[in-house]
Motif scaffolding. Structure first.
Motif, short mmCIF file in Angstrom:
data_model
loop_
_atom_site.label_atom_id
_atom_site.label_comp_id
_atom_site.label_asym_id
_atom_site.label_seq_id
_atom_site.Cartn_x
_atom_site.Cartn_y
_atom_site.Cartn_z
N GLY B 48 12.04 -0.73 16.77
CA GLY B 48 13.22 -1.05 17.57
C GLY B 48 12.96 -0.81 19.04
N TRP B 49 13.94 -1.19 19.84
CA TRP B 49 13.84 -0.95 21.28
C TRP B 49 13.95 0.54 21.54
CZ3 TRP B 49 12.68 -4.55 24.80
CH2 TRP B 49 12.78 -4.19 26.15
N ASP B 77 16.29 -7.23 19.21
CA ASP B 77 17.76 -7.27 19.25
C ASP B 77 18.22 -6.92 20.66
OD1 ASP B 77 17.67 -7.77 16.56
OD2 ASP B 77 18.27 -5.74 15.96
N ASP B 79 21.20 -5.57 21.17
CA ASP B 79 22.12 -4.43 21.04
C ASP B 79 23.20 -4.55 22.13
OD1 ASP B 79 20.61 -3.40 18.89
OD2 ASP B 79 19.19 -2.54 20.28
N ASP B 80 23.35 -3.51 22.93
CA ASP B 80 24.38 -3.57 23.97
C ASP B 80 23.82 -3.93 25.35
OD1 ASP B 80 26.45 -2.86 22.24
OD2 ASP B 80 25.93 -0.74 22.40
N ARG B 99 16.34 -7.49 28.34
CA ARG B 99 15.14 -7.25 27.53
C ARG B 99 14.16 -8.41 27.58
NH1 ARG B 99 17.78 -3.68 22.48
NH2 ARG B 99 18.44 -1.99 23.89
N ARG B 164 27.35 -4.74 15.01
CA ARG B 164 26.15 -4.99 14.19
C ARG B 164 26.49 -4.79 12.72
NH1 ARG B 164 20.87 -4.11 16.39
NH2 ARG B 164 20.40 -3.14 14.40
#
Lengths: 335, 228
Positions: B48-49, B77, B79-80, B99, B164
């Protein structure tokens, strides 16, 4: 379900409370009380099978000295149980039960007592698992899984459909094997082995990797037709490759969330521990399932990861595992 | 009968966050390219990040020197984090929290001074962003409320239209799918876009659109030019 445990002056848990969910992953430094929580639950099981003290007999007094209080979910919300412990040796020998008066209260306690007796704790021992097991010992997985061969043999004989599911899962996760082999050994024992895919070569249990044996034991629990009410598992990640930890988590989820797996049975409450940041990473979408044990000096406390108000912000730029390792979350040695 | 020379299959490495992401990506990359490709082993995975960003320079270097990979596909992803925007494509622009911008920057830095290897000057780049997670792409065309625009508007208003976990529920019927179920559903859903990924590009123009544009550029002569 056990919904909360409150410790008073028990070892490092001087005043520590933990709220429990269907699934609970405990993280924290060594000696921070993770195993004490599991031991307390085991003691609760043991004492629940013995004569207990009813709260009214104490006339409003609580047990003196260290004590551990348990609260429960429906239908046992009105029942409280306290383990009273000896101050000198920290042995908990008194079980005080407070339940509603009358026949209904008695019935609640009787049912809860039966359920408490199904609490199980496991710390797998691959040496014990590799030794042939007595066939007669196959009713239930032992705490060290030393009777794994007997359990699987009994299941294959009595519950072939359940065993087939377990074997399918084993082959899917470990495609290097084509089958589990349960062969006769002297003195009415049974030996575990696994057949390698693409041939007839059979690997005896003492030559299987630790991780393979541990994972098989987890599968034996997760695919049990009648699993225990509570499963406490020490070091769920032990011996398992980081990329396979997702399979470990999923197997344990199968216990706690049976409906998600298409199963029609009661959920099993799972309490497990880990020191693996990689396993912790897998709970990014469910941080509420993480319990952080924190040790400050000689006193330890528990807190839910979601008690951190800034957790969401912290997770934007870091994995849970890295957040834990870095010390931002607490639950690291030397505090 | 002789036709135009057939280009050799592209050798592609995929860097993703989970086996389900990788399974879906394999399908989508082939759909976008319109041709099968050879996956470069072993499967690359990040936790993941931000571990994708951290491990990416090493991945690029490894692929460049130790494999014959033509290109690397990286999908994360959002995400936020802020969603990639058309203005981020302006020359010299870099959004510090986007990102896509960050991964492209890593590519630029990592490939800047590498000498040619395995007969190519560099490993080609394709970066995608699942907004906010892969499950949104999986719902494309099935759940019209799930789009990049809906997410971006919700983000701007401080009220994300879904979480999510909700997306997981919509795709898998549970918030805790088993891995085989997750992989199976992911492949099922992306397979609906066989032969036509325009809906995905329309509903996810920045996250999926940038990935598709990167991939289509690989067969163009200019692909050998340095990344922007």
């Amino acid at each position: 379900m056990i919904t909360a445990v409150h410790f008073r002056n028990f070892k490092v848990l001087r005043s520590a409370a933990v709220r429990l969910e269907p699934f609970n992953l405990l993280i924290g430094p060594n000696g921070s009380g993770k195993t004490s929580l599991i031991q307390a639950m085991l003691r609760l099981r043991t004492l629940a099978a013995l004569p207990v003290t009813h709260a009214h007999e104490l006339e409003g007094q609580r047990p003196e000295g260290p004590r551990i209080e348990f609260a429960f979910g429906a239908p046992f919300r009105e029942v409280r149980v306290i383990l009273g412990c000896n101050t000198d040796e920290l042995v908990c020998n008194q079980l005080v039960v407070d339940h509603p008066p009358g026949a209904d209260g008695e019935r609640q306690w009787t049912e809860l007592r039966d359920w408490l007796r199904s609490i199980r704790a496991y710390l797998f021992d691959h040496y014990a698992m590799a030794v042939p097991a007595k066939r007669a010992d196959g009713a239930e997985l032992a705490s060290n899984a030393g009777n794994l061969a007997a359990v699987l043999a009994a299941r294959r004989a009595a519950e072939p459909a359940a065993m087939a599911l377990l074997e399918d899962e084993f082959r899917r996760v470990m495609p290097e094997f084509s089958a589990l082999v349960l062969r006769d050994a002297p003195d009415d024992r049974v030996e575990l082995a696994a057949r390698l895919a693409g041939g007839d070569e059979v690997v005896a249990a003492d030559s299987l990797s630790q991780g393979t044996l541990y994972f098989l034991a987890i599968l034996a629990l997760a695919y049990a037709p009648r699993p225990p009410g509570v499963v406490c598992l020490e070091e769920a990640d032990r011996g398992v490759h980081p990329r396979m930890l997702r399979e470990v988590r999923d197997a344990l989820y199968r216990l706690s969330y049976p409906r998600d797996a298409g199963l029609d049975r009661a959920p099993v409450q799972v309490v497990t521990t880990t020191h693996s940041p990689y396993l912790l990473d897998l709970f990014r979408d469910h941080p509420e399932e993480i319990v952080l044990a924190d040790k400050q000096g000689q006193a330890a406390t528990f807190k839910r990861l979601t008690d951190r108000e800034d957790l969401r912000e912290l997770m934007q730029e870091a994995n849970l595992g890295d957040l834990w390792y870095s010390g931002i979350l607490g639950g690291v040695p030397g505090q | 009968m002789s036709g135009a020379p057939v280009a050799p299959r592209l050798r592609i490495a995929l860097l993703s966050e989970s086996p389900a992401d990788e399974a879906a990506l394999r399908v989508l990359v082939e759909f976008v390219l319109g041709e099968p490709f050879t996956a470069v082993p072993p499967s690359l995975r990040a936790r993941g990040w931000p571990s994708v960003e951290q491990v990416l320079p090493s991945v690029i270097r490894h692929l460049h020197f130790n494999t014959a990979a033509d290109g690397l596909v990286v999908v994360v992803d959002s995400d936020d984090s802020p969603v990639h925007q058309p203005e981020h494509e302006a020359p010299g622009y870099h959004h510090p929290y986007c990102r896509v911008c960050r991964l492209r920057a890593v590519f630029r830095r990592a490939t800047k001074n590498l000498p040619p290897s395995h007969g190519r000057s560099r490993v080609l780049r394709a970066v995608g962003l699942c907004v906010p997670a892969l499950e949104a792409w999986l719902l494309c065309g099935r759940d019209t409320s799930v789009t990049e625009a809906a997410w971006t508007e919700g983000q701007a208003a401080g009220r994300p239209p879904y979480t999510r976990r909700e997306l997981k529920w919509r795709v898998y019927g549970t918030e805790r799918p088993s891995l085989p179920h997750e992989v199976k559903r992911a492949v099922q859903e992306v397979s609906r876009h066989r032969g036509d990924v325009r809906r995905l590009e329309n509903d996810f123009p920045q996250g999926f659109g940038v990935l598709a544009r990167d991939l289509r550029g690989w067969r163009e002569p200019a692909a050998a030019a340095p990344d922007r």
